[in-house]
Design an enzyme around this catalytic site. Sequence first.
Site, PDB file in Angstrom:
ATOM      1  N   GLY A 282       0.645  -1.298  -0.046  1.00 49.46           N
ATOM      2  CA  GLY A 282       0.292  -0.187   0.136  1.00 49.46           C
ATOM      3  C   GLY A 282       0.659   1.420  -0.228  1.00 49.46           C
ATOM      4  O   GLY A 282       1.043   1.934  -0.819  1.00 49.46           O
ATOM      5  N   ARG A 283       1.232   1.647   0.884  1.00 57.36           N
ATOM      6  CA  ARG A 283       2.119   2.451   1.457  1.00 57.36           C
ATOM      7  C   ARG A 283       3.746   3.465   0.135  1.00 57.36           C
ATOM      8  O   ARG A 283       3.124   3.847  -0.235  1.00 57.36           O
ATOM      9  CB  ARG A 283       2.959   2.535   2.578  1.00 57.36           C
ATOM     10  CG  ARG A 283       3.605   4.378   3.413  1.00 57.36           C
ATOM     11  CD  ARG A 283       3.989   3.915   4.404  1.00 57.36           C
ATOM     12  NE  ARG A 283       3.715   3.592   5.152  1.00 57.36           N
ATOM     13  CZ  ARG A 283       3.148   3.790   6.720  1.00 57.36           C
ATOM     14  NH1 ARG A 283       2.968   5.322   5.943  1.00 57.36           N
ATOM     15  NH2 ARG A 283       2.179   3.328   7.492  1.00 57.36           N
ATOM     16  N   ARG A 319      -1.690  11.424  10.385  1.00 51.37           N
ATOM     17  CA  ARG A 319      -0.677  10.858  11.196  1.00 51.37           C
ATOM     18  C   ARG A 319       0.563  10.988  12.370  1.00 51.37           C
ATOM     19  O   ARG A 319       0.887  11.078  13.109  1.00 51.37           O
ATOM     20  CB  ARG A 319       0.771  10.428   9.800  1.00 51.37           C
ATOM     21  CG  ARG A 319      -0.544   9.371   8.806  1.00 51.37           C
ATOM     22  CD  ARG A 319       0.275   9.137   7.083  1.00 51.37           C
ATOM     23  NE  ARG A 319       1.445   7.976   7.769  1.00 51.37           N
ATOM     24  CZ  ARG A 319       2.676   8.423   8.021  1.00 51.37           C
ATOM     25  NH1 ARG A 319       2.899  10.002   8.063  1.00 51.37           N
ATOM     26  NH2 ARG A 319       3.854   7.811   9.140  1.00 51.37           N
ATOM     27  N   TYR A 323       0.881   9.312  14.843  1.00 45.49           N
ATOM     28  CA  TYR A 323       1.701   8.139  15.055  1.00 45.49           C
ATOM     29  C   TYR A 323       3.100   9.565  15.672  1.00 45.49           C
ATOM     30  O   TYR A 323       4.471   8.469  15.156  1.00 45.49           O
ATOM     31  CB  TYR A 323       2.247   7.959  14.073  1.00 45.49           C
ATOM     32  CG  TYR A 323       1.306   6.664  12.959  1.00 45.49           C
ATOM     33  CD1 TYR A 323       0.978   5.718  13.684  1.00 45.49           C
ATOM     34  CD2 TYR A 323       0.417   6.784  11.822  1.00 45.49           C
ATOM     35  CE1 TYR A 323      -0.119   5.037  13.046  1.00 45.49           C
ATOM     36  CE2 TYR A 323       0.153   6.665  11.042  1.00 45.49           C
ATOM     37  CZ  TYR A 323      -0.399   4.830  11.900  1.00 45.49           C
ATOM     38  OH  TYR A 323      -1.606   4.207  11.803  1.00 45.49           O
ATOM     39  N   CYS A 349      -9.898  22.102  17.298  1.00 50.82           N
ATOM     40  CA  CYS A 349      -9.728  22.450  18.539  1.00 50.82           C
ATOM     41  C   CYS A 349      -8.421  21.636  19.405  1.00 50.82           C
ATOM     42  O   CYS A 349      -9.486  20.575  20.276  1.00 50.82           O
ATOM     43  CB  CYS A 349     -10.631  22.702  19.403  1.00 50.82           C
ATOM     44  SG  CYS A 349     -11.183  23.806  18.134  1.00 50.82           S
ATOM     45  N   GLU A 350      -7.815  21.006  19.492  1.00 51.81           N
ATOM     46  CA  GLU A 350      -7.208  19.664  20.103  1.00 51.81           C
ATOM     47  C   GLU A 350      -5.013  20.530  19.855  1.00 51.81           C
ATOM     48  O   GLU A 350      -4.837  21.112  19.097  1.00 51.81           O
ATOM     49  CB  GLU A 350      -6.635  18.820  18.685  1.00 51.81           C
ATOM     50  CG  GLU A 350      -8.485  18.167  18.968  1.00 51.81           C
ATOM     51  CD  GLU A 350      -8.438  16.856  20.034  1.00 51.81           C
ATOM     52  OE1 GLU A 350      -7.605  16.397  21.434  1.00 51.81           O
ATOM     53  OE2 GLU A 350      -9.542  16.112  19.985  1.00 51.81           O
ATOM     54  N   TYR A 377      -2.584   6.856   3.761  1.00 53.45           N
ATOM     55  CA  TYR A 377      -3.141   7.413   5.052  1.00 53.45           C
ATOM     56  C   TYR A 377      -3.443   8.558   5.636  1.00 53.45           C
ATOM     57  O   TYR A 377      -2.727   8.409   6.824  1.00 53.45           O
ATOM     58  CB  TYR A 377      -1.632   6.176   6.379  1.00 53.45           C
ATOM     59  CG  TYR A 377      -1.820   4.945   5.606  1.00 53.45           C
ATOM     60  CD1 TYR A 377      -2.906   3.958   5.554  1.00 53.45           C
ATOM     61  CD2 TYR A 377      -0.568   4.343   5.209  1.00 53.45           C
ATOM     62  CE1 TYR A 377      -2.878   2.305   5.645  1.00 53.45           C
ATOM     63  CE2 TYR A 377      -0.468   2.356   5.168  1.00 53.45           C
ATOM     64  CZ  TYR A 377      -1.737   1.882   5.479  1.00 53.45           C
ATOM     65  OH  TYR A 377      -1.509   1.041   4.537  1.00 53.45           O
TER      66      TYR A 377
HETATM   67  C1  LIG Z   1      -2.277  -2.305   5.782  1.00 53.66           C
HETATM   68  C2  LIG Z   1      -2.542  -3.496   5.698  1.00 53.66           C
HETATM   69  C3  LIG Z   1      -1.328  -3.961   3.803  1.00 53.66           C
HETATM   70  C4  LIG Z   1      -0.524  -2.237   3.435  1.00 53.66           C
HETATM   71  O1  LIG Z   1       0.051  -2.094   3.805  1.00 53.66           O
HETATM   72  P1  LIG Z   1       1.468  -0.763   3.546  1.00 53.66           P
HETATM   73  O2  LIG Z   1       2.201  -0.546   4.499  1.00 53.66           O
HETATM   74  O3  LIG Z   1       0.483   0.466   3.265  1.00 53.66           O
HETATM   75  O4  LIG Z   1       2.272  -1.720   2.597  1.00 53.66           O
HETATM   76  C5  LIG Z   1      -1.020  -5.194   3.462  1.00 53.66           C
HETATM   77  N1  LIG Z   1      -1.399  -6.338   4.151  1.00 53.66           N
HETATM   78  C6  LIG Z   1      -2.507  -6.625   4.741  1.00 53.66           C
HETATM   79  C7  LIG Z   1      -3.011  -7.089   5.830  1.00 53.66           C
HETATM   80  C8  LIG Z   1      -2.544  -4.684   5.336  1.00 53.66           C
HETATM   81  O5  LIG Z   1      -3.863  -4.605   6.900  1.00 53.66           O
END
Ligand SMILES: *Cc1c(COP(=O)(O)O)cnc(C)c1O
Length: 424
Positions: A282-283, A319, A323, A349-350, A377
Amino acid sequence: MSNMQWCHYRNDQLLAEEVPLASVASEFGTPTYVYSKAAILDAYGEFVRAAQGRRALVCYALKANSNLAVIELLARAGAGFDIVSAGELARVLAAGGDPAKVVFSGVGKSEADIRAALAVGVRCFNVESEPELERINALAAGTGQRAPISLRINPDVDAGTHPYISTGLRENKFGIAHERALDAFKLAASLPNLEVLGIDCHIGSQITEIAPFLAALDKLLELAGRIERAGVALQHLDLGGGLGIDYQGEQPPARGELLAAIFERVAAHPLGQRYELMFEFGRSIVGNAGLLLTRVEYLKSTPVKDFAVVDAAMNDLMRPALYDAWHGVLPVVRRVGQKVVYDVVGPVCESGDWLARNRALAISAGDLLAIETAGAYGMAMSSNYNSRPRAAEVLVDGRRALLVRSRETVESLYALERRLPPED
Ligand SMILES: *Cc1c(COP(=O)(O)O)cnc(C)c1O
């Protein structure tokens, strides 16, 4: 500047691909997420090139950024998709994605989630518990098909990342404990309406080393051997996602380098050639491909600190608050002049509502800023806290800037709410 080559200055004006960010702001307003088509396709393409000639499916983990245009770009490029809800499945279908390339992850799949996925025929359910096996088996009965499943194993490896995004340790809620895996596979194989396809894991996010991936792979291969010896055949290994990106000088392995190391390790294993490999990134695909464009409302001095109060906030980009994450900040117009150290904060307001702390910037009220590395994200975790309409989203493609999500209206925020009945 972090690893966002699609963003560059020309005559002190910041451009996204060939589009001046100042013109994005005047056309679409702020705050606005801006994504680069080329950067998304390049990142995905690096994985695909590394997997060429191998039996492998590179999935995009939708939860990082689930805008339909982003999904459609990747669907057209041939990507599979990793989803975690029926809502994400609906997005894949709405964007023209192929359900036969969808893997369905998540620790809490509802009956409605499972029914929706069975109805369209997903590639695989990545199952996280024995009760989930029983539920899928029951729901697949009478559909005339066996539900394709993989079991997510918790390999108990430390991904070396933030505790909130580390998922492969024993104490996490995710997956089936390593020592119970064999029994869980035997159970799965005994259930009549399931077809066991594979074994999977996902050990965390923003991982910047190859070693944890290889440690997880070794555990999966070792388990796969025992599972096969127990008479349960497997077709694929799914190593999940989690490859990190450069926010603040992190040096994660290159996408191709990670995959090459994994393929090499698999090839060296006696069982390795048997399995198709699957990934769920994803990321790494979208993170560096997006920024959040925001305007400075006020410059505010206090006796101890200077604040740049901007029109984006923690509801737009959570984020930093969640985090303690670091995002680079770039002025859209580079000015000569004295730099001042600011905390870049939003209007919510935080006290946790900050986007960046202690940044030396030469800016004035009204200036535009680009918050870097916000493609993953960012919008996906946004909310309407403080009744703030969600930001617009724009995809740039060369000289073109396409609106891919309109800014929300205030009325839409309470459209589903109801006034009280009249008092009597
Ligand atoms: C969130 C997630 C991903 C993707 O994670 P990235 O760090 O964004 O690559 C892949 N598989 C599962 C099961 C996830 O929960």
